[in-house]
Design a protein around this motif. Structure first.
Motif, PDB file in Angstrom:
ATOM      1  N   LEU A  68      48.642  51.819  24.300  1.00 45.72           N
ATOM      2  CA  LEU A  68      49.803  51.081  24.770  1.00 45.72           C
ATOM      3  C   LEU A  68      49.421  50.192  25.939  1.00 45.72           C
ATOM      4  N   THR A  69      48.640  50.722  26.875  1.00 45.28           N
ATOM      5  CA  THR A  69      48.176  49.948  28.019  1.00 45.28           C
ATOM      6  C   THR A  69      47.307  48.783  27.562  1.00 45.28           C
ATOM      7  N   PHE A  70      46.454  49.007  26.587  1.00 45.71           N
ATOM      8  CA  PHE A  70      45.605  47.963  26.026  1.00 45.71           C
ATOM      9  C   PHE A  70      46.455  46.843  25.432  1.00 45.71           C
ATOM     10  N   ASP A  71      47.490  47.199  24.687  1.00 40.78           N
ATOM     11  CA  ASP A  71      48.370  46.201  24.083  1.00 40.78           C
ATOM     12  C   ASP A  71      49.148  45.417  25.136  1.00 40.78           C
ATOM     13  N   VAL A  72      49.584  46.077  26.185  1.00 44.37           N
ATOM     14  CA  VAL A  72      50.282  45.394  27.281  1.00 44.37           C
ATOM     15  C   VAL A  72      49.316  44.445  27.992  1.00 44.37           C
ATOM     16  N   ALA A  73      48.072  44.876  28.177  1.00 50.11           N
ATOM     17  CA  ALA A  73      47.066  44.020  28.818  1.00 50.11           C
ATOM     18  C   ALA A  73      46.795  42.777  27.975  1.00 50.11           C
ATOM     19  N   LEU A  74      46.674  42.936  26.666  1.00 55.88           N
ATOM     20  CA  LEU A  74      46.471  41.775  25.786  1.00 55.88           C
ATOM     21  C   LEU A  74      47.678  40.835  25.824  1.00 55.88           C
ATOM     22  N   LEU A  75      48.869  41.402  25.832  1.00 57.95           N
ATOM     23  CA  LEU A  75      50.080  40.583  25.931  1.00 57.95           C
ATOM     24  C   LEU A  75      50.093  39.793  27.237  1.00 57.95           C
ATOM     25  N   PHE A  76      49.809  40.460  28.340  1.00 59.10           N
ATOM     26  CA  PHE A  76      49.797  39.803  29.637  1.00 59.10           C
ATOM     27  C   PHE A  76      48.755  38.685  29.683  1.00 59.10           C
ATOM     28  N   LEU A  77      47.535  38.966  29.254  1.00 56.61           N
ATOM     29  CA  LEU A  77      46.470  37.970  29.250  1.00 56.61           C
ATOM     30  C   LEU A  77      46.821  36.799  28.345  1.00 56.61           C
ATOM     31  N   ARG A  78      47.292  37.090  27.150  1.00 53.68           N
ATOM     32  CA  ARG A  78      47.629  36.054  26.163  1.00 53.68           C
ATOM     33  C   ARG A  78      48.720  35.127  26.680  1.00 53.68           C
ATOM     34  N   VAL A  79      49.773  35.689  27.212  1.00 55.04           N
ATOM     35  CA  VAL A  79      50.917  34.888  27.653  1.00 55.04           C
ATOM     36  C   VAL A  79      50.590  34.122  28.941  1.00 55.04           C
ATOM     37  N   THR A  80      50.017  34.779  29.924  1.00 57.54           N
ATOM     38  CA  THR A  80      49.757  34.097  31.192  1.00 57.54           C
ATOM     39  C   THR A  80      48.698  33.008  31.052  1.00 57.54           C
ATOM     40  N   ALA A  81      47.627  33.278  30.320  1.00 60.77           N
ATOM     41  CA  ALA A  81      46.592  32.258  30.112  1.00 60.77           C
ATOM     42  C   ALA A  81      47.157  31.070  29.333  1.00 60.77           C
ATOM     43  N   SER A  82      47.971  31.341  28.339  1.00 59.05           N
ATOM     44  CA  SER A  82      48.553  30.269  27.526  1.00 59.05           C
ATOM     45  C   SER A  82      49.548  29.428  28.320  1.00 59.05           C
ATOM     46  N   VAL A  83      50.378  30.071  29.126  1.00 58.88           N
ATOM     47  CA  VAL A  83      51.328  29.335  29.961  1.00 58.88           C
ATOM     48  C   VAL A  83      50.574  28.458  30.960  1.00 58.88           C
ATOM     49  N   LEU A  84      49.500  28.974  31.522  1.00 57.35           N
ATOM     50  CA  LEU A  84      48.685  28.200  32.463  1.00 57.35           C
ATOM     51  C   LEU A  84      48.129  26.938  31.806  1.00 57.35           C
ATOM     52  N   VAL A  85      47.530  27.083  30.633  1.00 58.09           N
ATOM     53  CA  VAL A  85      46.976  25.914  29.928  1.00 58.09           C
ATOM     54  C   VAL A  85      48.092  24.942  29.549  1.00 58.09           C
ATOM     55  N   LEU A  86      49.189  25.477  29.061  1.00 57.53           N
ATOM     56  CA  LEU A  86      50.311  24.637  28.648  1.00 57.53           C
ATOM     57  C   LEU A  86      50.863  23.826  29.822  1.00 57.53           C
ATOM     58  N   LEU A  87      51.084  24.458  30.958  1.00 60.70           N
ATOM     59  CA  LEU A  87      51.687  23.769  32.106  1.00 60.70           C
ATOM     60  C   LEU A  87      50.717  22.845  32.838  1.00 60.70           C
ATOM     61  N   VAL A  88      49.467  23.278  33.000  1.00 66.61           N
ATOM     62  CA  VAL A  88      48.510  22.501  33.785  1.00 66.61           C
ATOM     63  C   VAL A  88      47.872  21.376  32.969  1.00 66.61           C
ATOM     64  N   HIS A  89      47.622  21.615  31.686  1.00 68.62           N
ATOM     65  CA  HIS A  89      46.902  20.633  30.883  1.00 68.62           C
ATOM     66  C   HIS A  89      47.724  20.037  29.740  1.00 68.62           C
ATOM     67  N   GLY A  90      48.358  20.879  28.945  1.00 63.33           N
ATOM     68  CA  GLY A  90      49.009  20.425  27.716  1.00 63.33           C
ATOM     69  C   GLY A  90      50.219  19.545  27.910  1.00 63.33           C
ATOM     70  N   LEU A  91      51.207  20.063  28.619  1.00 64.19           N
ATOM     71  CA  LEU A  91      52.443  19.278  28.793  1.00 64.19           C
ATOM     72  C   LEU A  91      52.217  17.969  29.547  1.00 64.19           C
ATOM     73  N   PRO A  92      51.408  17.953  30.607  1.00 62.85           N
ATOM     74  CA  PRO A  92      51.147  16.653  31.248  1.00 62.85           C
ATOM     75  C   PRO A  92      50.514  15.637  30.294  1.00 62.85           C
ATOM     76  N   LYS A  93      49.623  16.086  29.418  1.00 61.72           N
ATOM     77  CA  LYS A  93      49.033  15.161  28.446  1.00 61.72           C
ATOM     78  C   LYS A  93      50.082  14.650  27.464  1.00 61.72           C
ATOM     79  N   ALA A  94      50.937  15.534  26.999  1.00 66.02           N
ATOM     80  CA  ALA A  94      51.961  15.143  26.028  1.00 66.02           C
ATOM     81  C   ALA A  94      53.036  14.259  26.663  1.00 66.02           C
ATOM     82  N   ILE A  95      53.457  14.600  27.861  1.00 62.23           N
ATOM     83  CA  ILE A  95      54.524  13.845  28.529  1.00 62.23           C
ATOM     84  C   ILE A  95      54.041  12.469  28.973  1.00 62.23           C
TER      85      ILE A  95
END
Length: 133
Positions: A5-32
């Motif tokens: 369960l802890t492993f799955d929560v860790a993967l969820l946290f890493l997946r979501v936070t890393a993706s939000v970081l890339v999306l906000l810092v790199h992706g959306l500025p390029k698209a906008i």
């Protein structure tokens, strides 16, 4: 049981936070700011700036959204990793380790996600889309 369960929560946290970081810092500025980004983007493989920017937007907007949802997570991590490798190896070769630390960190995070997968907490695909075991 609790360890998994802890492993799955860790993967969820890493997946979501890393993706939000890339999306906000790199992706959306390029698209906008597509037009200004089209003028500024490097084209290291001479594919054309439009195609190069399109690939970057795919990797930095579409792939993070898939990863947040947990859909095709391992596959979605690969384009982000490719963008990091291209930035480090072809576009910004002159960067010191200190200057390149953000790209290396993204490469490490998305490499970990590519190895670990989505974990248990993800949007399940309909049965007809899932691979048969």
């Amino acid at each position: 049981m609790k360890r998994f369960l802890t492993f799955d929560v860790a993967l969820l946290f890493l997946r979501v936070t890393a993706s939000v970081l890339v999306l906000l810092v790199h992706g959306l500025p390029k698209a906008i700011h597509y037009t200004s980004q089209l003028e500024a983007i490097e084209d290291p493989f001479h594919l054309g700036k439009t195609l190069t920017l399109g690939c970057a937007i795919f990797a930095e907007v579409v792939c993070p959204l898939l990863m947040i949802a947990g859909i095709a997570t391992r596959l979605a991590a690969l384009p982000i990793m490719v963008v990091c490798v291209v930035a480090l190896g072809f576009v910004h070769r002159e960067w010191t380790l200190g200057e390149a630390q953000f790209a290396w960190m993204l490469l490490i995070m998305f490499g970990t996600i590519a190895i670990g997968g989505a974990g248990r907490y993800r949007i399940a695909l309909p049965r007809f889309v899932q691979r048969q075991a």
